[in-house]
Design a protein around this motif. Structure first.
Motif, PDB file in Angstrom:
ATOM      1  N   ASN A 100       0.867  -7.452  -4.804  1.00 27.16           N
ATOM      2  CA  ASN A 100       0.528  -8.589  -5.153  1.00 27.16           C
ATOM      3  C   ASN A 100      -0.832  -9.205  -4.274  1.00 27.16           C
ATOM      4  O   ASN A 100      -1.538  -9.969  -4.930  1.00 27.16           O
ATOM      5  N   ASN A 101      -0.910  -8.926  -3.059  1.00 31.67           N
ATOM      6  CA  ASN A 101      -1.871  -9.438  -2.311  1.00 31.67           C
ATOM      7  C   ASN A 101      -2.133  -8.501  -0.813  1.00 31.67           C
ATOM      8  O   ASN A 101      -1.035  -8.297  -0.475  1.00 31.67           O
ATOM      9  N   ILE A 102      -3.152  -8.399  -0.419  1.00 32.25           N
ATOM     10  CA  ILE A 102      -3.379  -7.669   1.161  1.00 32.25           C
ATOM     11  C   ILE A 102      -4.332  -8.770   1.857  1.00 32.25           C
ATOM     12  O   ILE A 102      -5.125  -9.209   1.197  1.00 32.25           O
ATOM     13  N   ILE A 109      -2.569  -6.936   9.293  1.00 35.87           N
ATOM     14  CA  ILE A 109      -2.691  -6.765   7.806  1.00 35.87           C
ATOM     15  C   ILE A 109      -1.433  -6.956   7.168  1.00 35.87           C
ATOM     16  O   ILE A 109      -0.347  -6.285   7.603  1.00 35.87           O
ATOM     17  N   HIS A 110      -1.345  -7.973   6.196  1.00 33.20           N
ATOM     18  CA  HIS A 110      -0.109  -8.080   5.662  1.00 33.20           C
ATOM     19  C   HIS A 110      -0.199  -7.897   4.232  1.00 33.20           C
ATOM     20  O   HIS A 110      -1.114  -8.069   3.552  1.00 33.20           O
ATOM     21  N   VAL A 111       0.774  -6.949   3.539  1.00 35.34           N
ATOM     22  CA  VAL A 111       0.818  -6.586   2.330  1.00 35.34           C
ATOM     23  C   VAL A 111       1.819  -7.184   1.720  1.00 35.34           C
ATOM     24  O   VAL A 111       2.888  -7.056   2.017  1.00 35.34           O
ATOM     25  N   LEU A 134       7.315   1.236   2.132  1.00 33.31           N
ATOM     26  CA  LEU A 134       6.377   0.962   3.338  1.00 33.31           C
ATOM     27  C   LEU A 134       5.468   2.074   3.825  1.00 33.31           C
ATOM     28  O   LEU A 134       4.334   1.942   3.993  1.00 33.31           O
ATOM     29  N   GLY A 135       6.284   3.080   3.774  1.00 36.04           N
ATOM     30  CA  GLY A 135       5.368   4.469   4.188  1.00 36.04           C
ATOM     31  C   GLY A 135       4.281   4.913   3.183  1.00 36.04           C
ATOM     32  O   GLY A 135       3.066   5.158   3.677  1.00 36.04           O
ATOM     33  N   VAL A 136       4.494   4.549   1.731  1.00 37.87           N
ATOM     34  CA  VAL A 136       3.270   5.003   0.889  1.00 37.87           C
ATOM     35  C   VAL A 136       1.920   4.183   1.215  1.00 37.87           C
ATOM     36  O   VAL A 136       1.075   4.421   1.380  1.00 37.87           O
ATOM     37  N   VAL A 137       2.309   2.738   1.360  1.00 41.24           N
ATOM     38  CA  VAL A 137       1.443   1.593   1.753  1.00 41.24           C
ATOM     39  C   VAL A 137       0.709   2.007   2.840  1.00 41.24           C
ATOM     40  O   VAL A 137      -0.733   2.163   3.081  1.00 41.24           O
ATOM     41  N   TRP A 138       1.281   2.359   3.914  1.00 36.87           N
ATOM     42  CA  TRP A 138       1.203   2.577   5.322  1.00 36.87           C
ATOM     43  C   TRP A 138      -0.012   3.541   5.178  1.00 36.87           C
ATOM     44  O   TRP A 138      -1.106   3.669   5.775  1.00 36.87           O
ATOM     45  N   GLY A 139       0.448   4.698   4.617  1.00 37.36           N
ATOM     46  CA  GLY A 139      -0.362   5.980   4.843  1.00 37.36           C
ATOM     47  C   GLY A 139      -1.878   5.595   4.033  1.00 37.36           C
ATOM     48  O   GLY A 139      -2.816   6.414   4.324  1.00 37.36           O
ATOM     49  N   PHE A 140      -1.552   5.096   2.909  1.00 37.64           N
ATOM     50  CA  PHE A 140      -2.757   4.785   1.895  1.00 37.64           C
ATOM     51  C   PHE A 140      -3.867   4.013   2.775  1.00 37.64           C
ATOM     52  O   PHE A 140      -5.088   4.364   2.897  1.00 37.64           O
ATOM     53  N   VAL A 165       7.306  -7.778   2.488  1.00 39.57           N
ATOM     54  CA  VAL A 165       6.083  -8.095   3.248  1.00 39.57           C
ATOM     55  C   VAL A 165       5.912  -6.898   4.340  1.00 39.57           C
ATOM     56  O   VAL A 165       6.787  -6.873   5.029  1.00 39.57           O
ATOM     57  N   PHE A 166       4.990  -6.064   4.317  1.00 36.88           N
ATOM     58  CA  PHE A 166       4.684  -5.039   5.098  1.00 36.88           C
ATOM     59  C   PHE A 166       3.686  -5.684   5.932  1.00 36.88           C
ATOM     60  O   PHE A 166       2.655  -6.050   5.839  1.00 36.88           O
ATOM     61  N   LYS A 167       3.756  -5.446   7.436  1.00 37.03           N
ATOM     62  CA  LYS A 167       3.007  -5.946   8.223  1.00 37.03           C
ATOM     63  C   LYS A 167       2.385  -4.654   9.192  1.00 37.03           C
ATOM     64  O   LYS A 167       3.174  -3.788   9.519  1.00 37.03           O
ATOM     65  N   PHE A 168       0.970  -4.684   9.204  1.00 36.21           N
ATOM     66  CA  PHE A 168       0.576  -3.546   9.769  1.00 36.21           C
ATOM     67  C   PHE A 168      -0.378  -4.064  11.099  1.00 36.21           C
ATOM     68  O   PHE A 168      -1.355  -4.828  10.725  1.00 36.21           O
ATOM     69  N   THR A 169      -0.251  -3.498  12.033  1.00 31.59           N
ATOM     70  CA  THR A 169      -1.060  -3.725  13.368  1.00 31.59           C
ATOM     71  C   THR A 169      -2.018  -2.419  13.924  1.00 31.59           C
ATOM     72  O   THR A 169      -1.291  -1.328  13.762  1.00 31.59           O
ATOM     73  N   PHE A 170      -3.169  -2.702  14.310  1.00 34.37           N
ATOM     74  CA  PHE A 170      -3.951  -1.549  14.742  1.00 34.37           C
ATOM     75  C   PHE A 170      -3.283  -0.803  16.216  1.00 34.37           C
ATOM     76  O   PHE A 170      -2.861  -1.753  16.903  1.00 34.37           O
ATOM     77  N   LEU A 171      -3.388   0.373  16.086  1.00 38.48           N
ATOM     78  CA  LEU A 171      -2.914   0.848  17.442  1.00 38.48           C
ATOM     79  C   LEU A 171      -4.251   1.368  18.290  1.00 38.48           C
ATOM     80  O   LEU A 171      -5.133   1.409  18.016  1.00 38.48           O
TER      81      LEU A 171
END
Length: 171
Positions: A100-102, A109-111, A134-140, A165-171
């Protein structure tokens, strides 16, 4: 979501798998069958080990998908990334989920997703996490950005959220 980047015919062929794995049935199977496999993996490995395995499998698929679409290491807007991801995973692609949105806010990053494979058929209140999705979106996203991320499923439609909602933070 803005439609800044259109998929090429080659991209669409990749999504529709021009080289069919199964000539009669095609490349897709049902959620019922895939969820049965997930539940079997959970019962065999335990929930935590299964979550790690499914998330890792999803990340692998997401990275491969970005490479197949020649969309890795590119400098695109998050609207463009969202559009390509929605096309690849949504109703015109594999039907894994709707993107729906990124939104990127600083280093987060919120997906926002809906109709995820993981939530399908689950009762309200279920504690199921979106591991594979979550993994597919994360890997992409990792493949496109060329950077490592930490991912987490933070909001669920099963527990009152409007989206998964998937939340991604930079390492």
């Amino acid at each position: 979501m803005e439609r800044g980047v259109e998929l090429t015919d080659e991209d669409k062929a990749v999504l529709k798998s021009e080289a069919k794995l199964r000539p009669t049935l095609g490349d897709f199977n049902s959620i019922v069958c895939f969820k049965s496999a997930v539940i079997g993996i959970e019962k065999t490995l335990g929930e935590k080990a299964a979550a790690i395995a499914l998330t890792t499998a999803g990340r692998h698929r997401g990275k491969d998908l970005a490479q197949e679409l020649c969309f890795s290491g590119s400098s695109c807007s998050f609207d463009d990334i969202g559009y390509k991801l929605e096309t690849a995973l949504g109703k015109d692609g594999t039907c894994l989920c709707i993107i729906n949105n990124i939104i990127r806010e600083d280093d987060v990053i919120h997906v926002y997703t809906s109709e995820t494979f993981c939530s399908a058929g689950e009762p309200q209140g279920s504690e199921r996490q979106c591991t594979y999705t979550l993994g597919v979106v994360w890997g992409f996203i990792e493949q496109v950005l060329g950077k490592r991320l930490q991912g987490k499923h933070t909001e669920s439609v099963l527990r009152g959220g409007d989206y998964d909602v998937f939340k991604f933070t930079f390492l």
